[in-house]
Design an enzyme around this catalytic site. Structure first.
Site, PDB file in Angstrom:
ATOM      1  N   ASP A 255      34.511  44.305  39.148  1.00 44.13           N
ATOM      2  CA  ASP A 255      35.805  43.671  39.420  1.00 44.13           C
ATOM      3  C   ASP A 255      35.558  42.610  40.481  1.00 44.13           C
ATOM      4  OD1 ASP A 255      38.781  43.336  40.103  1.00 44.13           O
ATOM      5  OD2 ASP A 255      38.867  44.957  38.636  1.00 44.13           O
ATOM      6  N   HIS A 309      39.833  39.135  37.716  1.00 47.51           N
ATOM      7  CA  HIS A 309      39.112  40.328  38.186  1.00 47.51           C
ATOM      8  C   HIS A 309      37.603  40.084  38.254  1.00 47.51           C
ATOM      9  CE1 HIS A 309      42.560  43.011  38.474  1.00 47.51           C
ATOM     10  NE2 HIS A 309      43.010  42.444  37.371  1.00 47.51           N
ATOM     11  N   GLU A 380      46.085  40.121  34.181  1.00 54.59           N
ATOM     12  CA  GLU A 380      46.431  39.676  35.535  1.00 54.59           C
ATOM     13  C   GLU A 380      45.763  38.356  35.927  1.00 54.59           C
ATOM     14  OE1 GLU A 380      47.691  43.872  37.594  1.00 54.59           O
ATOM     15  OE2 GLU A 380      45.590  43.305  37.758  1.00 54.59           O
TER      16      GLU A 380
END
Length: 633
Positions: A255, A309, A380
């Site tokens: 991540d 990420h 995201e």
């Protein structure tokens, strides 16, 4: 003893007169009797049994978890020693070595039932009756399929027949695949318990089980980027998953926080991205974990989350003449550029980024080979990160892409298609289904515009009431449920940025996990269960606030509740399963899993008596709550 008070001296003298066997070795004053499927505690008589024997024989499901599709068993048990287990197998060359290892694990699980198990063995001391010493448990396992790898269409069903004649108990297992046979061995191990008074094991003398899972995908996600988890802790997680017939370990290995994966052709990724030299998974460790899972019936599914990420681990590009491979890395104020610190997204304007991404895929495919699924992450994305990066905005302008939200979504979808092509090339031209989280690309009206439902599976992390679920199903997307309102196991703790509670609070108790039915959600939203499109589900442990010190307690026994929902898909709620779940928790602890305690041990010994009046059906009224330690709203 002149200074010792007289009362204490009297007590010491009385204790000295008691038999040495008291209280540890004397027969317990309590026994259990089966009353309509419930073990009832009372004074020990010739008609009562030990708690373990009662639990093994009393309920229709015995104490098997997850509950089999069909099980019939006797109320009789046969005593034997774990050294008296024989094996006879019929299998093809590809799966026989796996089966041998699975039987070895079965035998180790039997050893672990002894309360004094330690270091791989237990002190079986007796003395035993001749009938115990001579009794054998004979395994007879037949597998007719040579498939040694798990796929979405793998037949995980099995049949198990237990019969006892004289001093032999025969356990016949018939399965199409190794994976079904492994599940049968797990079920058989749960039809065995330790008997304290005999210092031996006992097995149901007669049983017939026919079993198969409802869903082909039954998973646990572990995030090892936000905090590092040792290989031993991951192995322990795989052990617990096997005990619950879960079959997919979704490894969110990297991540923006860290990049703990060793890559032989890209050593700078881990060099720049690890928390420290001890916080890295070597290529050998990754391969070993993949095999460790396979033996236990589990696919280790890699996720490489992108284009968001990402961050730490990508900073070396400019130094090597490749330009910025990622942008917004560790950028502040983080709230403007990502959902949580630290930030980072791939640089869509830099073609060198795709070369590096392709190398990463090449190594991941080899490390996790052979893959039948691949998780691309894909959620995201923060458009403001890209739209405030000069290199990207200039690239968007120069190519007349535009710079509104739809323009960035289009380029995001181009990135996703290029990623799919790179992954396919890394896999020797063999396409495998890709998994993506729900995101802006899957929002209302967008999913089929940007994504091909024949190539992608969508993992749902929004709530179970999200209308998008219905739209995805009606557009023929296959889906995996991880709706955070029931299956996010990191919820219900204090905030780690700011104050108050974390974003997905409250805590998801095992009851909420158990009652979350993907088929019911689909039916509520669309009028159809869409059984052909719902592949299963997965509980997620994101680790902003977890490391291996709390790993077991966060996952278990809530992960066991998930397992029965996905294996059995019971028509009832959590209440009828409570007694077995408490026992499954005890079993996990015996196997070395530090599972969370969810009731006093008194409840394990007094079935059906830990309930709230007016809530639990089928139990006697509790009476006045005053003084009970239980209050009602």
């Amino acid at each position: 003893m002149a200074s010792v008070p007289v009362a204490i001296r009297v007590v010491v003298a009385m204790l000295a007169l008691l038999p040495s066997a008291f209280p540890q070795e004397a027969p317990p004053p309590w026994g259990w009797a089966c009353d309509e499927g419930v073990c009832v505690k009372g004074a020990a008589t010739d008609a009562t049994t030990s708690l373990n024997q009662c639990k093994l024989t009393c309920a229709p499901e015995s104490v098997v978890w997850p509950r089999p599709a069909s099980i019939l068993h006797s109320s009789e048990v046969s005593f034997f020693l774990p050294t008296n287990v024989t094996r006879r197998v019929s299998c093809q060359d590809a799966v026989c070595p796996l089966l041998d290892q699975a039987i070895d694990l079965f035998l180790d699980n039997l050893q672990r039932y002894h309360p004094d198990y330690a270091g791989g063995s237990a002190p079986w001391e007796g003395p035993w009756d001749a009938s115990v010493v001579s009794h054998t448990l004979d395994l007879d396992v037949a597998i007719w399929n040579a498939d040694d790898r798990l796929h979405l269409d793998t037949d995980e069903s099995y049949q198990l027949f237990v019969t006892t004649i004289a001093d032999k108990t025969n356990a016949q297992i018939v399965a199409a695949t190794y994976f079904g046979a492994r599940h049968a061995l797990e079920t058989l191990s749960q039809m065995v318990e330790y008997e304290e008074g005999v210092d031996a094991l006992m097995v149901l003398s007669t049983a017939t089980v026919e079993d198969a899972p409802t869903f082909p995908y039954r998973g646990i996600l572990l995030d090892t980027s936000r905090n590092f988890f040792s290989v031993k802790s991951i192995e322990r997680t795989l052990d617990a998953m096997a005990a619950n017939k879960l079959n997919t370990f979704h490894w969110h290995i990297t991540d923006s926080h860290s990049f703990p994966m060793q890559l032989e052709t890209l050593p700078n990724m881990a060099y720049y991205g690890t928390y420290g030299s001890r916080h890295i998974y070597s290529t050998a460790e990754i391969r070993n974990l993949v095999e460790y899972g396979r033996i236990r019936g589990i696919r280790v599914l890699p996720e490489f989350d992108a284009p968001a990420h990402v961050g730490n681990g990508w900073q070396w590009g400019e130094e090597q003449g490749l330009g910025k491979l990622a942008v917004c890395v560790n950028r502040e104020p983080w709230q403007s550029y990502c959902v949580e610190p630290p930030c980072g997204q791939l640089n869509l304007a830099n073609p060198n980024m795709y070369d590096v991404l392709g190398q990463i895929y090449n190594e991941m495919v080899e490390l996790f080979s052979p893959i039948d699924l691949f998780h691309y992450g894909g959620d995201e994305v923060n458009l403001n990160c890209w739209n405030t990066t000069d290199e990207i905005t200039s690239w968007m302008d120069e190519n007349n892409f535009g710079r509104d939200a739809d323009a960035y979504y289009n380029q995001w979808s181009v990135f996703q298609e290029k990623s799919r092509q790179l992954l396919t090339a890394a896999n020797g031209g063999n396409e495998v289904p890709g998994i993506l989280w729900t995101s802006h690309l899957t929002e209302e009206g967008r999913a089929d515009q940007y994504l091909d439902p024949t190539k992608y599976i969508i993992q749902i992390w929004t709530t179970g009431t999200d209308k998008l679920i219905g739209e995805l199903l009606e557009k023929n997307f296959r889906v995996i449920f991880s709706n955070y309102d029931h299956w996010y196991l990191d919820c219900g703790f204090g905030a780690w940025v700011g104050e108050g509670n974390n974003w997905c609070s409250p805590y998801k108790g095992w009851q909420a996990v158990y009652d979350n039915s993907p088929l019911d959600i689909a039916t509520d939203l669309t009028g159809s269960a869409h059984e052909d499109l719902i592949l299963g589900g997965e509980a997620a442990l994101w680790t902003e606030q977890a490391d291996e010190m709390v790993l077991d307690a966060r996952l278990w026994p809530r992960g066991a509740a998930l397992a029965e929902r996905l294996w059995t898909n019971p028509s009832h709620n959590w209440e009828p399963a409570e007694t077995r779940l408490i026992h499954q928790r005890q079993r996990l602890v015996a196997r070395g899993i530090e599972a969370d305690r969810i009731q006093p041990q008194w409840c394990h010994q007094n079935e059906g008596l830990c309930y709230l009046k007016g809530v639990h059906q089928g139990c006697q009224a509790m009476g006045d709550a005053e003084g009970s330690g239980v209050t009602e709203a």
